[in-house]
Scaffold this motif. Sequence first.
Motif, mmCIF file in Angstrom:
data_model
loop_
_atom_site.group_PDB
_atom_site.id
_atom_site.type_symbol
_atom_site.label_atom_id
_atom_site.label_comp_id
_atom_site.label_asym_id
_atom_site.label_seq_id
_atom_site.Cartn_x
_atom_site.Cartn_y
_atom_site.Cartn_z
ATOM 1 N N ILE A 4 5.425 -9.472 -0.827
ATOM 2 C CA ILE A 4 6.791 -9.828 -0.454
ATOM 3 C C ILE A 4 7.466 -8.654 0.248
ATOM 4 C CG2 ILE A 4 7.036 -11.528 -2.290
ATOM 5 C CD1 ILE A 4 8.635 -9.427 -3.870
ATOM 6 N N TRP A 5 8.421 -8.973 1.117
ATOM 7 C CA TRP A 5 9.043 -7.970 1.971
ATOM 8 C C TRP A 5 9.668 -6.821 1.172
ATOM 9 C CZ3 TRP A 5 8.311 -6.293 6.524
ATOM 10 C CH2 TRP A 5 9.247 -5.484 7.159
ATOM 11 N N GLY A 6 10.187 -7.129 0.030
ATOM 12 C CA GLY A 6 10.860 -6.116 -0.762
ATOM 13 C C GLY A 6 9.949 -5.021 -1.280
ATOM 14 N N ARG A 7 8.634 -5.200 -1.155
ATOM 15 C CA ARG A 7 7.700 -4.227 -1.697
ATOM 16 C C ARG A 7 6.802 -3.619 -0.626
ATOM 17 N NH1 ARG A 7 5.785 -5.937 -7.654
ATOM 18 N NH2 ARG A 7 5.703 -3.657 -7.723
ATOM 19 N N VAL A 8 7.190 -3.736 0.632
ATOM 20 C CA VAL A 8 6.308 -3.287 1.720
ATOM 21 C C VAL A 8 6.213 -1.779 1.837
ATOM 22 C CG1 VAL A 8 6.601 -5.375 3.071
ATOM 23 C CG2 VAL A 8 8.122 -3.433 3.484
ATOM 24 N N GLU A 23 2.468 1.610 -1.213
ATOM 25 C CA GLU A 23 1.114 1.798 -0.670
ATOM 26 C C GLU A 23 0.067 0.960 -1.402
ATOM 27 O OE1 GLU A 23 0.013 5.874 -0.778
ATOM 28 O OE2 GLU A 23 -2.103 5.481 -0.387
ATOM 29 N N ASP A 24 0.212 0.843 -2.709
ATOM 30 C CA ASP A 24 -0.816 0.146 -3.481
ATOM 31 C C ASP A 24 -0.784 -1.370 -3.291
ATOM 32 O OD1 ASP A 24 0.693 0.203 -6.820
ATOM 33 O OD2 ASP A 24 1.501 -0.328 -4.863
ATOM 34 N N LYS A 25 0.180 -1.872 -2.548
ATOM 35 C CA LYS A 25 0.270 -3.304 -2.257
ATOM 36 C C LYS A 25 -0.479 -3.671 -0.975
ATOM 37 C CE LYS A 25 2.654 -4.288 -5.862
ATOM 38 N NZ LYS A 25 2.493 -2.967 -6.515
ATOM 39 N N TYR A 26 -1.058 -2.691 -0.312
ATOM 40 C CA TYR A 26 -1.795 -2.947 0.924
ATOM 41 C C TYR A 26 -3.286 -3.023 0.628
ATOM 42 C CZ TYR A 26 2.412 -2.166 3.639
ATOM 43 O OH TYR A 26 3.683 -2.277 4.176
ATOM 44 N N ILE A 45 2.247 -5.446 8.612
ATOM 45 C CA ILE A 45 1.507 -4.237 8.919
ATOM 46 C C ILE A 45 2.393 -3.023 8.650
ATOM 47 C CG2 ILE A 45 0.309 -2.908 10.685
ATOM 48 C CD1 ILE A 45 -1.144 -5.469 9.822
ATOM 49 N N GLY A 46 1.885 -2.150 7.824
ATOM 50 C CA GLY A 46 2.623 -0.937 7.500
ATOM 51 C C GLY A 46 1.955 0.271 8.120
ATOM 52 N N TRP A 47 2.781 1.241 8.424
ATOM 53 C CA TRP A 47 2.290 2.545 8.874
ATOM 54 C C TRP A 47 2.609 3.560 7.777
ATOM 55 C CZ3 TRP A 47 -0.703 3.555 13.018
ATOM 56 C CH2 TRP A 47 -0.763 2.597 14.042
ATOM 57 N N ALA A 98 7.194 -0.533 8.760
ATOM 58 C CA ALA A 98 6.471 -1.786 8.578
ATOM 59 C C ALA A 98 6.995 -2.832 9.542
ATOM 60 C CB ALA A 98 6.594 -2.292 7.148
ATOM 61 N N PHE A 99 6.088 -3.694 9.991
ATOM 62 C CA PHE A 99 6.442 -4.849 10.810
ATOM 63 C C PHE A 99 5.972 -6.072 10.058
ATOM 64 C CE2 PHE A 99 7.839 -6.293 14.953
ATOM 65 C CZ PHE A 99 7.392 -7.601 14.951
ATOM 66 N N GLY A 100 6.915 -6.887 9.645
ATOM 67 C CA GLY A 100 6.596 -8.050 8.849
ATOM 68 C C GLY A 100 6.015 -9.189 9.667
ATOM 69 N N TRP A 101 5.310 -10.080 8.969
ATOM 70 C CA TRP A 101 4.700 -11.208 9.671
ATOM 71 C C TRP A 101 5.766 -12.065 10.360
ATOM 72 C CZ3 TRP A 101 6.183 -16.089 8.343
ATOM 73 C CH2 TRP A 101 6.797 -16.238 7.088
ATOM 74 N N SER A 102 6.990 -12.068 9.806
ATOM 75 C CA SER A 102 8.073 -12.852 10.392
ATOM 76 C C SER A 102 8.875 -12.081 11.429
ATOM 77 C CB SER A 102 9.018 -13.342 9.294
ATOM 78 O OG SER A 102 9.618 -12.231 8.655
#
Length: 123
Positions: free
Chosen positions: A100-104, A107-110, A33-35, A49-53
């Motif tokens: 993937i975490w490196g691209r969080v 914006e266009d990845k959401y 989840i990104g803000w 961002a808070f990653g799923w892991s």
Amino acid sequence: VQLQASGGGLVQTGDSLTLSCAATIGTIRRYTIGWFRQAPGKERQFVAAFGWSGNTKYTDPVKGRFTVSRDSAQNTVYLRMNSLKPEDTAVYYCAGTTVIWGRVTEEDKYSYWGQGTLVTVSS
């Protein structure tokens, strides 16, 4: 997943505010989840961002002031904002991704977006 952001408001410089991003459909812990925020007249930008892991990431201007966290039981991700400044004034959005975490920060990845919530910090 369907997301709903809330918690915005009018505060003064130095105050704190907590935004919530609740998943009304789906399981939030399965997504990063990104803000993001969009200030008047500016493009939308990554905030945190808070990653799923459980990983976290912050943009430099908010490091040390903002904290992102998750309550899986409540199916909600929070953005705790301390020491707010007038330049934090913006519409804040939460969004979900499986990138993937490196691209969080991208914006266009959401794929899943909540509605915005307005934060106004007065000087």
